[in-house]
Design an enzyme around this catalytic site. Structure first.
Site, PDB file in Angstrom:
ATOM      1  N   SER A 138       6.564   3.966   4.104  1.00  0.00           N
ATOM      2  CA  SER A 138       5.959   3.068   3.118  1.00  0.00           C
ATOM      3  C   SER A 138       6.908   2.804   1.969  1.00  0.00           C
ATOM      4  CB  SER A 138       4.670   3.677   2.564  1.00  0.00           C
ATOM      5  OG  SER A 138       4.131   2.794   1.595  1.00  0.00           O
ATOM      6  N   LYS A 192      -0.572   7.582   7.431  1.00  0.00           N
ATOM      7  CA  LYS A 192      -0.080   6.276   6.951  1.00  0.00           C
ATOM      8  C   LYS A 192      -1.210   5.245   6.980  1.00  0.00           C
ATOM      9  CE  LYS A 192       2.835   3.050   5.624  1.00  0.00           C
ATOM     10  NZ  LYS A 192       2.345   1.760   5.930  1.00  0.00           N
ATOM     11  N   HIS A 195      -3.255   5.863   4.033  1.00  0.00           N
ATOM     12  CA  HIS A 195      -2.490   5.346   2.888  1.00  0.00           C
ATOM     13  C   HIS A 195      -2.737   3.838   2.757  1.00  0.00           C
ATOM     14  CE1 HIS A 195       0.960   2.986   1.523  1.00  0.00           C
ATOM     15  NE2 HIS A 195       1.204   3.960   0.659  1.00  0.00           N
ATOM     16  N   ASN A 196      -2.635   3.133   3.852  1.00  0.00           N
ATOM     17  CA  ASN A 196      -2.813   1.681   3.792  1.00  0.00           C
ATOM     18  C   ASN A 196      -4.243   1.308   3.414  1.00  0.00           C
ATOM     19  OD1 ASN A 196      -0.164   1.630   4.678  1.00  0.00           O
ATOM     20  ND2 ASN A 196      -0.505  -0.091   6.049  1.00  0.00           N
ATOM     21  N   GLU A 199      -4.440   1.710  -0.112  1.00  0.00           N
ATOM     22  CA  GLU A 199      -3.702   0.568  -0.691  1.00  0.00           C
ATOM     23  C   GLU A 199      -4.644  -0.650  -0.792  1.00  0.00           C
ATOM     24  OE1 GLU A 199       0.191  -0.259   1.233  1.00  0.00           O
ATOM     25  OE2 GLU A 199      -0.588  -2.270   1.610  1.00  0.00           O
TER      26      GLU A 199
HETATM   27  C1  6PG Z   1       3.629  -0.047   2.969  1.00  0.00           C
HETATM   28  C2  6PG Z   1       2.706  -1.183   3.261  1.00  0.00           C
HETATM   29  C3  6PG Z   1       3.113  -1.915   4.479  1.00  0.00           C
HETATM   30  C4  6PG Z   1       2.533  -3.301   4.615  1.00  0.00           C
HETATM   31  C5  6PG Z   1       1.059  -3.325   4.805  1.00  0.00           C
HETATM   32  C6  6PG Z   1       0.478  -4.674   4.519  1.00  0.00           C
HETATM   33  O1  6PG Z   1       3.116   1.064   2.945  1.00  0.00           O
HETATM   34  O2  6PG Z   1       4.812  -0.267   2.780  1.00  0.00           O
HETATM   35  O3  6PG Z   1       1.406  -0.695   3.434  1.00  0.00           O
HETATM   36  O4  6PG Z   1       2.869  -1.074   5.547  1.00  0.00           O
HETATM   37  O5  6PG Z   1       2.887  -4.058   3.529  1.00  0.00           O
HETATM   38  O6  6PG Z   1       0.808  -2.993   6.145  1.00  0.00           O
HETATM   39  O7  6PG Z   1      -0.758  -4.701   5.096  1.00  0.00           O
HETATM   40  P1  6PG Z   1      -1.668  -5.971   5.184  1.00  0.00           P
HETATM   41  O8  6PG Z   1      -0.832  -7.107   5.718  1.00  0.00           O
HETATM   42  O9  6PG Z   1      -2.752  -5.571   6.096  1.00  0.00           O
HETATM   43  O10 6PG Z   1      -2.124  -6.239   3.778  1.00  0.00           O
END
Ligand code: 6PG
Length: 501
Positions: A138, A192, A195-196, A199
């Site tokens: 990430s 991960k 984590h997302n 996010e």
């Molecule tokens: C990271 C981000 C990366 C990506 C996301 C975007 O940790 O660097 O999470 O993995 O930017 O997957 O996800 P979406 O396109 O679903 O918003």
């Protein structure tokens, strides 16, 4: 920089990487800066040549035009990372590599793969004596170059071999690497995924705060940017708040107005947030905030229907001046709402990971996970330092909310949180993430919930049976039994049937 297509007498490569999109290139440059010799390959081989002639120039990077050459240029055990699109491409590359690999070699998938795929790849490769690692990476392109957060899991025998390079290239937080071994099989990709999901939640909370400031407070984008700038110096200090400040300050040079206001309000998603919400439903853990964040993106995508509904459906709206009298209190309350909701979201995320650890037989280290998220990744924040400390102090903490720091923080934040949600509801501004966080909090602290009535309803229409609450047993309704009541008395007297628990 060199090409390595003819078989070398002595392989020099420490690390192999397949996939030269920007993330891949940046990770290679990062590893090379740390003194590792990296061998790289890309399906479109002209990309390899371009990379060698430009960014990789003068660095310990070997470019090759086939997977065979990639393997031949690596020291044993080979460590090969795939940074390709999640899905079939990962399996395809693994299949291409297999004929050239030897027992003990390590294949690392650094994409956003779904953890069940990583579970499968781990097992399939284990049978062949190849060590599979599925790692979360990430931090985007910038993070890959300067230090990402890395969340590796899979075959633990690989960890001593890759630990050095992984921890060297990872971000550091107070001198500690934001990378540690996560756990077996797909555990790295699982963490991960969460984590997302978090996010998604953090982003949604920020968007709601922006919307309330705009629609209720009638703030300009510049004023909102200034609020985020202030928040970034306090408990909300984080990468996402920081970039939000910068986004709101970014103007279109042609008319000097904020670019953000010209962006179509339909959110995209690649699916990792949805996976988290689906997994939460599968495991029976109320990860409501991430769920709402995913649904909010879905609702935003129904643009045409929303445009139509906006002309049909009535509700409160602030059409003229802002009803807000005390701007500072309004902003402070919102800050508390965001902070409290964020605490709930992380508490829910850790509840989910704790359940996953039990169900999937993983030993997840919560303090380690919080540290991995502390720096380098998209959700990095000052706040994760407190979570790391809480789990270091008590690795078996039942719930993050029970730790004195978070319990006190949420108690203090509560009045501002409630008042922000009330404001939003009164003025018709949707705040699903703030609201669901509050509902979860009130639900969690309710000794009793109305599920007694729900159980009665289930038993009434479907004879699904229920249990009698402790201390409430009678001759008619015995405790420690599954009971079905003949609620209507049809077919005889009102009666209860019991079944052994
Ligand atoms: C990271 C981000 C990366 C990506 C996301 C975007 O940790 O660097 O999470 O993995 O930017 O997957 O996800 P979406 O396109 O679903 O918003």
């Amino acid at each position: 920089m060199s090409t390595g297509d003819s078989k070398p007498s002595e392989p020099k490569g420490d690390f192999g990487l397949i996939g030269l999109a920007v993330m891949g290139q940046n990770l290679i440059l990062n590893a090379a800066d740390h003194g590792y010799t990296v061998v790289c390959y890309n399906r479109t081989t002209s990309k390899v040549d371009h990379f060698l002639a430009n960014e990789a120039k003068g660095k310990p990077i070997i470019g090759v035009h086939s997977v065979q050459a990639l393997v031949e240029n690596l020291k044993r055990p080979r460590k090969i990372m795939l940074l390709v699109k999640a899905g079939d491409a990962v399996d395809n590359f693994i299949n291409q590599l297999l004929p050239f690999l030897e027992k003990g070699d390590i294949v690392i998938d650094g994409g956003n793969s779904h953890f069940p795929d990583s579970n499968r790849r781990f097992a399939e490769l284990k049978e062949k004596g190849i060590l599979f690692v599925g790692t979360g990476v990430s931090g985007g392109e910038e993070g890959a170059r300067t230090g990402p957060s890395l969340m590796p899991g899979g075959n633990e025998a690989a960890w001593p071999e890759i630990k050095g390079i992984f921890q060297d290239i990872a971000a550091k937080s107070d001198g500690e690497p934001c990378c540690d071994w996560v756990g077996d099989a797909g555990a790295g990709h699982y963490v991960k995924m969460v984590h997302n999901g978090i996010e998604y939640g953090d982003m949604q909370l920020i968007c709601e705060a922006y919307d309330v400031m705009k629609r209720v407070g009638k703030f300009t984008d510049k004023e909102i940017a200034d609020v985020f700038a202030t928040w970034n110096n306090g408990v909300l200090d984080s990468f996402l708040i920081e970039i939000t400040r910068d986004i709101l300050n970014f103007n279109d040079p042609t008319d000097n107005t904020p670019v953000v206001e010209k962006i179509l309000d339909t959110a995209g998603q690649k699916g990792t947030g949805k996976w988290t919400a689906v997994n939460a439903l599968d495991l029976g853990i109320p990860v409501t905030l991430i769920g709402e964040a995913v649904f909010s993106r879905c609702l935003s995508a129904l643009k045409d229907e929303r445009v139509k509904a906006s002309t049909i459906l009535q509700g409160p709206e602030v059409s003229g001046e802002s009803p807000v009298k005390d701007k500072q209190k309004f902003v402070d309350d919102l800050e508390q709402a965001l902070y409290a909701s964020k605490i709930i979201s992380y508490a829910q995320g850790f509840m989910l990971m704790n359940q996953a650890a039990k169900d999937y037989g993983w030993k997840l280290n919560n303090a380690g996970i919080a540290l991995m998220w502390r720096g380098g990744c998209i959700i990095r924040s000052v706040f994760l330092k407190e979570i790391t400390a809480a789990y270091r102090e008590n690795p078996h903490l039942d719930n993050l909310l029970f730790h004195p720091f978070f319990k006190d923080a949420i108690t203090k934040a509560q009045s501002g949180w409630r008042s922000s949600v009330a404001h939003a509801i009164t003025y018709g501004v949707p705040t699903p993430a703030f609201s669901t966080a509050l509902a979860f909090y009130d639900g969690l602290r309710s000794e009793k919930l109305p599920a007694n009535l729900l159980q009665a309803q289930r038993d009434y229409f479907g004879a699904h049976t229920f249990q009698v609450a402790k201390g409430k047993g009678t001759e008619f309704l015995p405790e420690n039994q599954w009971v079905h009541v003949n609620w209507t008395g049809r077919g005889g007297n009102v009666s209860a049937t019991t079944y052994d628990a």
